[in-house]
Scaffold this active site. Structure first.
Site, PDB file in Angstrom:
ATOM      1  N   HIS A 192       6.302  15.629 -45.271  1.00  0.00           N
ATOM      2  CA  HIS A 192       5.522  16.236 -44.183  1.00  0.00           C
ATOM      3  C   HIS A 192       6.207  16.043 -42.835  1.00  0.00           C
ATOM      4  O   HIS A 192       5.568  16.151 -41.797  1.00  0.00           O
ATOM      5  CB  HIS A 192       4.102  15.662 -44.177  1.00  0.00           C
TER       6      HIS A 192
ATOM      7  N   LYS B 142      11.785  -5.566 -38.557  1.00  0.00           N
ATOM      8  CA  LYS B 142      12.777  -6.651 -38.518  1.00  0.00           C
ATOM      9  C   LYS B 142      14.147  -6.087 -38.166  1.00  0.00           C
ATOM     10  O   LYS B 142      14.857  -6.626 -37.328  1.00  0.00           O
ATOM     11  CB  LYS B 142      12.868  -7.374 -39.874  1.00  0.00           C
TER      12      LYS B 142
ATOM     13  N   ARG C  24      10.333 -18.321 -25.481  1.00  0.00           N
ATOM     14  CA  ARG C  24       9.275 -17.613 -24.764  1.00  0.00           C
ATOM     15  C   ARG C  24       9.825 -16.530 -23.831  1.00  0.00           C
ATOM     16  O   ARG C  24       9.071 -15.715 -23.292  1.00  0.00           O
ATOM     17  CB  ARG C  24       8.439 -18.605 -23.956  1.00  0.00           C
TER      18      ARG C  24
ATOM     19  N   GLU D 117       7.219  -3.681 -42.008  1.00  0.00           N
ATOM     20  CA  GLU D 117       7.736  -4.979 -41.547  1.00  0.00           C
ATOM     21  C   GLU D 117       9.265  -5.030 -41.667  1.00  0.00           C
ATOM     22  O   GLU D 117       9.950  -5.505 -40.761  1.00  0.00           O
ATOM     23  CB  GLU D 117       7.073  -6.109 -42.352  1.00  0.00           C
TER      24      GLU D 117
ATOM     25  N   LYS E 258       8.875 -14.563 -27.884  1.00  0.00           N
ATOM     26  CA  LYS E 258       8.114 -15.038 -29.042  1.00  0.00           C
ATOM     27  C   LYS E 258       6.616 -14.909 -28.824  1.00  0.00           C
ATOM     28  O   LYS E 258       5.867 -14.679 -29.761  1.00  0.00           O
ATOM     29  CB  LYS E 258       8.484 -16.503 -29.294  1.00  0.00           C
TER      30      LYS E 258
ATOM     31  N   TRP F 154      10.626 -14.191 -19.004  1.00  0.00           N
ATOM     32  CA  TRP F 154      10.584 -12.893 -19.669  1.00  0.00           C
ATOM     33  C   TRP F 154      10.044 -11.948 -18.607  1.00  0.00           C
ATOM     34  O   TRP F 154       8.889 -12.057 -18.193  1.00  0.00           O
ATOM     35  CB  TRP F 154       9.663 -12.945 -20.891  1.00  0.00           C
TER      36      TRP F 154
ATOM     37  N   ASN G 187       3.815 -18.670 -15.441  1.00  0.00           N
ATOM     38  CA  ASN G 187       3.800 -17.805 -16.617  1.00  0.00           C
ATOM     39  C   ASN G 187       2.541 -16.958 -16.490  1.00  0.00           C
ATOM     40  O   ASN G 187       1.460 -17.503 -16.301  1.00  0.00           O
ATOM     41  CB  ASN G 187       3.722 -18.671 -17.889  1.00  0.00           C
ATOM     42  N   GLY G 188       2.649 -15.640 -16.557  1.00  0.00           N
ATOM     43  CA  GLY G 188       1.455 -14.803 -16.482  1.00  0.00           C
ATOM     44  C   GLY G 188       1.654 -13.628 -15.544  1.00  0.00           C
ATOM     45  O   GLY G 188       2.792 -13.235 -15.253  1.00  0.00           O
TER      46      GLY G 188
ATOM     47  N   GLU H 298      14.285  -4.824 -34.451  1.00  0.00           N
ATOM     48  CA  GLU H 298      14.195  -5.813 -33.374  1.00  0.00           C
ATOM     49  C   GLU H 298      15.406  -6.727 -33.289  1.00  0.00           C
ATOM     50  O   GLU H 298      15.729  -7.200 -32.215  1.00  0.00           O
ATOM     51  CB  GLU H 298      12.884  -6.600 -33.419  1.00  0.00           C
TER      52      GLU H 298
ATOM     53  N   CYS I 163       7.407 -16.335 -20.832  1.00  0.00           N
ATOM     54  CA  CYS I 163       7.897 -17.308 -19.865  1.00  0.00           C
ATOM     55  C   CYS I 163       7.501 -18.710 -20.315  1.00  0.00           C
ATOM     56  O   CYS I 163       6.433 -18.944 -20.851  1.00  0.00           O
ATOM     57  CB  CYS I 163       7.381 -17.094 -18.453  1.00  0.00           C
TER      58      CYS I 163
END
Ligand code: AGP
Length: 616
Positions: A512, A493, A27, A489, A611, A77, A103-104, A496, A2
């Site tokens: 395995h 990428k 955000r 990574e 982010k 968010w 925010n929180g 996402e 947020c």
């Protein structure tokens, strides 16, 4: 998560707030909203919309701008409550008097909500935030500052809040606990926001609030109180951040721009810290050389892409400094029995400096007496406050939600740390240190050459491969040694930004279990760069091909042999094995990028992500 912004001054607030929100959109972008207060009017004008800022702009276009010179804005968010207009901020108390953006997370909101409902308050959203304006409204007796202090004393959790009262025009109250909030000081106007870019085009003079400080903000004055205690003097700092860096600069997306900015990010991160004689200067690290030299173990804690950088760091530190390294995702580390102690160095990697789990893991280790260093891209961020010192990456602002340049800058910073430890504990002789320093110094140029070649070729190889496989519904990533974190990574990428399921595995583990996933035509991305495990990787490719899979290999330029084992090759420049992650990951960033673009997706704002992750 947020982004919040407030403005009080002499100019119409609406445009300033919406523009500010656009710069905070990274955000969170589930919904957005703003509320404007005009001193002459007791009505609050509020506009909210689901989706990103373009939807808020559309919604606002239908509403006349009342020219109000004070307001609050929010980009969300979602944590508590679905993505709906009712749950979008700002939230207003049931009596219509108190307006809040947050925010929180308020952890005790259920109890507070029940208590307020018993007192007759009707709620209109599913959010935790809505208890805040209602609690303040209950406690309000003509002094907003006092009511906020009394209300926040009852809140459990972590938050940044900006609050306004209809009966106190021209004044905002701001307070924070473990979530960022800073105040921009302009000429007869003040801003308050989650991050500097929100008001950077208007002022560079910034005042940082500490945990539990409360500020009253008026057009020409800011007064800060230490919670319930006395007034505090908070210095105004001039920030020299580059606004241009926050713009796309001719690129279609921030992510693509940031991929190209990696040579500069790595160069800036290592430049003045790497002496010609292989000595390493890490002045802000907050741990003196004799203490570093005695490091018994290194613990690395991080999340997501930063965790992957940490995995690469393990190879570098264990090889160059011969110090055992434990790397763990912070959300697990924080809840296990922590065995870190005074002889240990704990590195919390977080580009944002705000990730809740990483901060918590760092605090746990610090309480146990370990030396804690924040490896972060954001100066003055919470991570730097919760540690003994900082190792800054100098990647500049990264706006794309998918981390790219901060990732490679983190690896470069870890390489510096590995060299430093190796020099201090004499596991690296001067001559080897000088050689390794030279190799590291060459990396930005090598990647720059690679990216320029890609442009000259219009990234044709990567685009072709990506387009060919863009409609696949699953990708397996395989690698060995440093190829493992590169695969992790690369796979992250792809998933996402393109929403394609991926599995990343050490190639030796493939038989395995994951091999069962393969069928005729399954795409397997394989890091097969030159090095001591190349032949082993080739054997794994044979096994994959024998099951009818299609191999997309990331290979070292000039290695002709790979062509006979792969269906597509993404060439990367030659580099020493331990520095391969810096080059090979760029190819996988581009691959993921072009798959997502071919699928017509918004790579800068992937769904459900943000982010900065300030909630656990
Ligand atoms: C990166 O592409 C991701 N979006 C995410 O995994 C990120 O790396 C993670 O949330 C950690 O963030 P931090 O570095 O700011 O702590």
């Amino acid at each position: 998560m947020c982004g919040i912004i407030g403005y009080v001054g002499g100019r119409p607030a609406r445009d300033l707030i919406v523009r500010g929100l656009e710069r905070l959109e990274y955000r969170g972008y589930d919904s957005a909203g703003f509320a404007l207060l005009d001193g002459a009017d007791t009505e609050v004008s509020r506009v909210r919309a689901v989706g990103n800022l373009s939807h808020l702009r559309e919604a606002a276009a239908g509403e006349p701008d009342n020219g109000a010179s004070m307001g609050l804005g929010h980009t969300r968010w979602a944590t508590h409550g679905r993505v709906t207009v009712e749950n979008a901020h700002p939230h207003i108390s049931a009596d219509g008097k108190i307006i809040v953006v947050m925010n929180g997370i308020i952890e005790n909101y259920v109890a507070l909500r029940r208590e307020l409902q018993d007192a007759g308050v009707t709620f209109t959203s599913e959010t935790d935030t809505e208890v805040v304006p209602n609690l303040i409204a209950q406690l309000y007796e003509g002094d907003l500052l006092e009511a906020v202090k009394r209300a926040t004393a009852r809140l459990d959790g972590h938050y940044a809040l900006v609050i306004a009262a209809v009966d106190e025009p021209g004044r905002l109250i701001a307070t924070r606990r473990e979530c960022p909030l800073l105040i921009g000081v302009g000429d007869a106007e003040r801003f308050v926001a989650s991050a500097i870019p929100a008001f950077l085009s208007e002022t560079r003079d910034v005042l940082y609030l500490e945990d539990d400080e409360v500020a009253t903000i008026e057009a020409d004055d800011v007064t800060v109180w230490n919670g319930d205690g006395p007034r505090v003097d908070v210095p105004v700092v001039r920030e020299e951040l580059d606004l241009e860096a926050a713009e796309k600069g001719g690129y279609e997306t921030f992510m693509r721009k940031e991929i190209d900015e990696q040579p500069e990010a790595i160069f800036d991160t290592i430049a003045d810290r790497l002496g010609e004689d292989g000595t390493i200067h890490l002045d802000e690290i907050g741990v003196d050389d004799p203490t570093l030299a005695r490091t018994e173990r290194v613990h690395i804690v991080a999340c997501g892409t930063s965790y992957h950088a940490g995995l690469v760091g393990r190879y570098l530190i264990e090889d160059w400094a011969r110090v055992p390294v434990h790397v763990e995702v912070a959300s697990e580390y924080r809840y296990r029995t922590c065995l870190a102690g005074p002889g240990d160095l704990v590195v919390g990697i977080t580009q944002s400096g705000e990730t809740a789990d990483t901060l918590a893991a760092m605090r746990v280790a610090r309480e146990r007496g370990a030396h804690v260093v924040a490896l972060t891209n954001i100066m003055g961020s919470q991570a730097t406050r919760d540690s003994d010192g900082a190792l800054y990456t100098r990647a500049g602002l990264e706006i794309g939600v998918a981390a790219t340049k901060t990732h490679t800058a983190q690896i470069a910073a870890l390489a510096l740390l590995a060299l430093k430890l190796g020099r201090l504990n004499w596991t690296l002789r001067e001559v080897s240190a000088v050689e390794l320093a030279d190799e590291l110094r060459r990396v930005p140029e090598v990647i720059d050459g690679y990216l320029k070649d890609r442009q000259a070729l219009r990234e044709s190889e990567v685009v072709e491969a990506a387009t060919r496989y863009a409609d696949r519904d699953f990708f397996l990533y395989l690698g060995r040694h440093v190829g493992v974190p590169i695969c992790f990574e690369g796979a992250l990428k792809l998933k996402e930004i393109s929403y394609v399921p991926t599995e990343a595995y050490p190639a030796g583990e493939m038989k395995h279990g994951p091999i069962a996933l393969l069928e005729e035509g399954s795409p397997v991305v394989c890091v097969a760069t030159d090095g001591h495990v190349f032949d082993k990787v080739v054997s794994n490719l044979q096994e994959v091909k024998a099951r009818g899979a299609r191999v997309i290999a990331v290979a070292t330029e000039g290695n002709e042999e790979i062509q006979s084992h792969a269906d597509e090759v993404l060439w990367v420049p030659r580099s020493p094995t331990l520095l391969t992650p810096l080059t090979a990951v760029v190819a996988l960033q581009l691959f993921a990028y072009h798959v997502a673009r071919a699928r017509g997706l918004n790579v800068d704002q992937p769904r459900n992500l943000a982010k900065t992750v300030t909630v656990e």
